[in-house]
Design a protein around this motif. Structure first.
Motif, short mmCIF file in Angstrom:
data_model
loop_
_atom_site.label_atom_id
_atom_site.label_comp_id
_atom_site.label_asym_id
_atom_site.label_seq_id
_atom_site.Cartn_x
_atom_site.Cartn_y
_atom_site.Cartn_z
N GLU A 278 -35.75 40.66 13.51
CA GLU A 278 -35.12 41.26 14.67
C GLU A 278 -34.32 40.19 15.43
O GLU A 278 -34.53 38.99 15.24
N TRP A 279 -33.40 40.65 16.29
CA TRP A 279 -32.66 39.74 17.17
C TRP A 279 -32.41 40.43 18.49
O TRP A 279 -32.52 41.66 18.60
N GLY A 280 -32.08 39.65 19.51
CA GLY A 280 -31.90 40.18 20.86
C GLY A 280 -30.45 40.31 21.27
O GLY A 280 -29.53 40.03 20.50
N ALA A 281 -30.26 40.72 22.53
CA ALA A 281 -28.92 41.01 23.03
C ALA A 281 -28.03 39.76 23.07
O ALA A 281 -26.84 39.82 22.76
N GLU A 282 -28.58 38.63 23.47
CA GLU A 282 -27.77 37.42 23.56
C GLU A 282 -27.35 36.94 22.17
O GLU A 282 -26.22 36.47 21.98
N GLU A 283 -28.23 37.06 21.20
CA GLU A 283 -27.86 36.72 19.83
C GLU A 283 -26.79 37.68 19.31
O GLU A 283 -25.86 37.27 18.60
N ALA A 284 -26.92 38.96 19.67
CA ALA A 284 -25.90 39.93 19.28
C ALA A 284 -24.55 39.58 19.88
O ALA A 284 -23.51 39.70 19.23
N ARG A 285 -24.55 39.12 21.13
CA ARG A 285 -23.29 38.71 21.76
C ARG A 285 -22.73 37.46 21.07
O ARG A 285 -21.53 37.36 20.84
N ARG A 286 -23.60 36.52 20.73
CA ARG A 286 -23.14 35.33 20.03
C ARG A 286 -22.44 35.69 18.72
O ARG A 286 -21.41 35.10 18.36
N MET A 287 -22.98 36.69 18.02
CA MET A 287 -22.42 37.07 16.72
C MET A 287 -21.20 37.98 16.85
O MET A 287 -20.56 38.29 15.86
N GLY A 288 -20.89 38.43 18.07
CA GLY A 288 -19.75 39.32 18.26
C GLY A 288 -20.06 40.79 18.11
O GLY A 288 -19.14 41.62 18.12
N LEU A 289 -21.34 41.15 17.99
CA LEU A 289 -21.72 42.56 17.84
C LEU A 289 -21.71 43.28 19.18
O LEU A 289 -21.56 44.50 19.23
N VAL A 290 -21.89 42.53 20.27
CA VAL A 290 -21.95 43.09 21.61
C VAL A 290 -20.86 42.46 22.46
O VAL A 290 -20.68 41.24 22.43
N GLN A 291 -20.14 43.29 23.19
CA GLN A 291 -19.08 42.77 24.04
C GLN A 291 -19.58 42.41 25.44
O GLN A 291 -19.08 41.49 26.05
N GLU A 292 -20.59 43.15 25.94
CA GLU A 292 -21.15 42.84 27.26
C GLU A 292 -22.65 43.08 27.26
O GLU A 292 -23.13 44.04 26.64
N VAL A 293 -23.37 42.21 27.96
CA VAL A 293 -24.82 42.35 28.15
C VAL A 293 -25.08 42.55 29.64
O VAL A 293 -24.53 41.82 30.48
N THR A 294 -25.90 43.54 29.96
CA THR A 294 -26.21 43.85 31.36
C THR A 294 -27.71 43.75 31.61
O THR A 294 -28.51 43.65 30.67
N GLU A 295 -28.08 43.83 32.87
CA GLU A 295 -29.48 43.99 33.22
C GLU A 295 -29.95 45.36 32.73
O GLU A 295 -29.16 46.32 32.67
#
Length: 306
Positions: free
Chosen positions: A214-231
């Motif tokens: 598994e991986w988390g939101a910040e790792e997803a952002r690092r990989m370019g899968l997520v454009q924005e992370v929120t609370e």
């Protein structure tokens, strides 16, 4: 695309049958989705039973996966209801963009195996379905208008493939991602092998798809899968804000931009089209049956490659 358990005990669950009966079941589920989606008021719309909620905010369509009693596992009628909502998005000139989200603590940890198993064996999805745009984009017709997705909690397997198939992705910081079908005797059958590698790069995608980690939101952002992370709890509001900006732009320009970008990846079509048939084959293997037995016997599976 697969899920590890069947906890589906809520409304809307129905076993699929083979042959002509399976096709009839799909038609009935689609009809239910259509009827639910067509019962509209000025701002909110009556949801198709159990499957999804539908809401119109000016020119924005909100589509909410609505099976929180089973963590929003995706059974066939839910998949069809999302696909019909996407079809409506494309065919309603007043709608310019959609936001896909989920009710409850999780976006979706994957599919509902009991609902899909017989349908896969009988090749229920082998032919076109009327008034339906495939939510994971592995078959035609291709969606013509943009979708922003808001994820939180477990977003895994088929849930992650729905997430990847959107155009802009927002995730809460508590999101837990996984594309771990290899640990379940199958492989990502909803386009994950294509889009994950394209979006995150080969090494990043293989790191998680081949290990099942598994991986988390910040790792997803690092990989370019997520454009924005929120609370947590703010992801849907942020997705709607982005959708409003899209809706304010020239609709023909937006659609042409999306179509042009898709055309750049047209060589992916064959790979995407092959994913579901390959997934169906793996569902019949001894390794897949071993995974099911191991789950029942509460032990690690022992795979033999056949």
């Amino acid at each position: 695309m697969d899920d590890d358990k069947d906890k589906s005990q809520g409304l809307g669950r129905r076993p699929l049958l083979s042959g002509a009966t399976a096709a009839a079941t799909i038609a009935v589920a689609t009809t239910l989705a259509v009827k639910g989606a067509q019962a509209q008021s000025s701002t909110a719309e009556k949801p198709a039973p159990t499957y999804v909620t539908l809401e119109r905010r000016d020119s924005i369509r909100l589509i909410g996966i609505n099976r929180p009693q089973v963590q929003n596992r995706i059974e066939v009628p839910t998949f069809l209801a999302i696909g019909h909502a996407y079809w409506q998005l494309d065919h309603d000139e007043a709608l310019r963009v959609a936001v896909l989200f989920s009710h409850g603590p999780d976006f979706s940890p994957g599919l509902d195996p009991a609902s899909w198993a017989e349908g896969i064996r009988s090749r229920t999805f082998a032919g076109p379905i009327p008034e339906f745009v495939n939510p994971v984009g592995t078959s035609k017709p291709e969606r013509q208008k943009p979708v922003v997705v808001a994820a939180h909690g477990k977003t895994q397997l088929l849930g992650h493939e729905l997430f990847l198939a959107a155009d802009i992705r927002v995730a809460a910081s508590n999101t837990s991602f996984a594309q771990a079908e290899v640990a379940r005797g199958v492989f990502p059958g909803g386009g994950g092998t294509v889009r994950f590698a394209r979006e995150a790069g080969w090494g990043n995608a293989m790191r998680y798809m081949l290990t099942g980690d598994e991986w988390g939101a910040e790792e997803a952002r690092r990989m370019g899968l997520v454009q924005e992370v929120t609370e947590p709890g703010q992801e849907l509001d942020r997705a709607v804000e982005i959708a409003k900006k899209i809706a304010a732009n020239a609709p023909l320009g937006v659609r042409t931009t999306l179509a042009s970008a898709h055309q750049a990846f047209s060589s992916e079509d064959a790979a995407l089209a092959a994913t579901f048939p390959e997934f169906a084959k793996l569902m019949q293997t001894e390794d897949r049956q071993e995974f099911a037995r191991a789950q029942q016997e509460k032990r690690p599976p022992v795979y033999r490659g056949r």
